[in-house]
Scaffold this motif. Structure first.
Motif, PDB file in Angstrom:
ATOM      1  N   GLN A 266      82.181   5.188  47.913  1.00 18.80           N
ATOM      2  CA  GLN A 266      82.292   5.289  46.458  1.00 18.80           C
ATOM      3  C   GLN A 266      82.919   6.617  46.042  1.00 18.80           C
TER       4      GLN A 266
ATOM      5  N   GLU B 249      86.574   5.586  44.595  1.00 12.25           N
ATOM      6  CA  GLU B 249      86.271   4.956  43.298  1.00 12.25           C
ATOM      7  C   GLU B 249      87.444   5.014  42.318  1.00 12.25           C
TER       8      GLU B 249
ATOM      9  N   TYR C  82      89.341   1.888  40.935  1.00 15.91           N
ATOM     10  CA  TYR C  82      89.346   1.638  39.491  1.00 15.91           C
ATOM     11  C   TYR C  82      90.771   1.302  39.032  1.00 15.91           C
TER      12      TYR C  82
ATOM     13  N   THR D  97      85.171  -2.948  34.020  1.00 17.38           N
ATOM     14  CA  THR D  97      85.657  -2.417  35.300  1.00 17.38           C
ATOM     15  C   THR D  97      84.632  -1.483  35.921  1.00 17.38           C
TER      16      THR D  97
ATOM     17  N   LEU E  18      82.525  -2.438  39.360  1.00 17.53           N
ATOM     18  CA  LEU E  18      82.595  -1.572  40.537  1.00 17.53           C
ATOM     19  C   LEU E  18      81.202  -1.127  40.972  1.00 17.53           C
TER      20      LEU E  18
END
Length: 234
Positions: A142, A146, A150, A195, A199
């Motif tokens: 992550q 990330e 994204y 989003t 995630l």
């Protein structure tokens, strides 16, 4: 004298054989290298995508999973309450459901993005991550991917919002709310919000499988997982 030497030789041979048997039974304490440990961590994350994230793409994969269900942000909670207060509870219910439907649809489309991210992840210190907490590898994934994910995931979410009808439903909801006297107009960025939440859901489910592999030897279904995660059991 020869007889005595023969007895000694037999004794030594017997002792050596027994000693070798004991040695053979000793655990293999060979230290695994950083790259092999990293490969084991990648495999655990892959299993998280294959076994857990795949659950999210089913109907109600987000909506009926309390661990990842997408709730309304603070700005839209007042919209939800106002609609219910004026008898439009069904519309409010549909608004929440379609956000989750969009996430379910998007994760199905975006799963290869996560698989590729895991494949290309570089563990700077794999051993420390292996010996870390129950979700240490997921947290590392992550932290290092990330923003990249994204950027790739956001357009997929945007398309999914349209495909499942969320854009139309929320356009209707926002218009109705903004037309109510004495309310402040709202114009939320649904793509950004969904989003982020989708995630979080993906990382949450990957962490579920990582914890399972760390804590249950029976979940280590490959030789690599067995060898790597045995190190953290010591």
């Amino acid at each position: 004298m020869k007889k005595a030497l023969s007895l000694i030789s037999v004794f030594l041979l017997f002792s050596c054989a027994e000693l070798q048997q004991v040695v053979n039974q000793l655990p293999n304490t060979t230290t695994l290298g950083n790259e092999e440990i990293a490969s084991g961590l990648r495999q655990a994350l892959d299993f998280g995508i294959d076994k857990q994230v795949s659950k999210l793409i089913r109907k109600d994969g987000f909506f009926k999973n309390e661990m990842v269900k997408i709730l309304l942000p603070a700005e839209l909670q007042k919209v939800d309450k106002t609609l219910r207060d004026i008898g439009l509870g069904n519309l409010a219910d549909e608004g929440l459901k379609v956000l989750n439907r969009a996430a379910e649809d998007a994760v199905k489309e975006a799963t290869p993005i996560f698989v590729n991210a895991v494949k290309n992840i570089t563990f700077a210190d794999a051993k420390n991550i292996l010996l870390g907490g129950d979700n240490a590898a997921t947290a590392y994934l992550q932290n290092t991917t990330e923003q990249q994910l994204y950027n790739k995931f956001s357009p997929v979410i945007n398309n999914s919002l349209s495909r499942v009808g969320a854009t139309e439903v929320w356009g209707n909801i926002i218009n109705k709310y903004n037309s109510i006297p004495l309310t402040n107009n709202v114009n939320p960025d649904l793509t950004d919000y969904v989003t982020d939440e989708a995630l979080k859901g993906v990382y949450t489910m990957i962490a579920v499988e990582e914890k399972e592999i760390r804590n249950k030897a029976t979940a280590r279904t490959t030789d690599l997982l067995q060898r790597v995660f045995a190190l953290q059991d010591r």
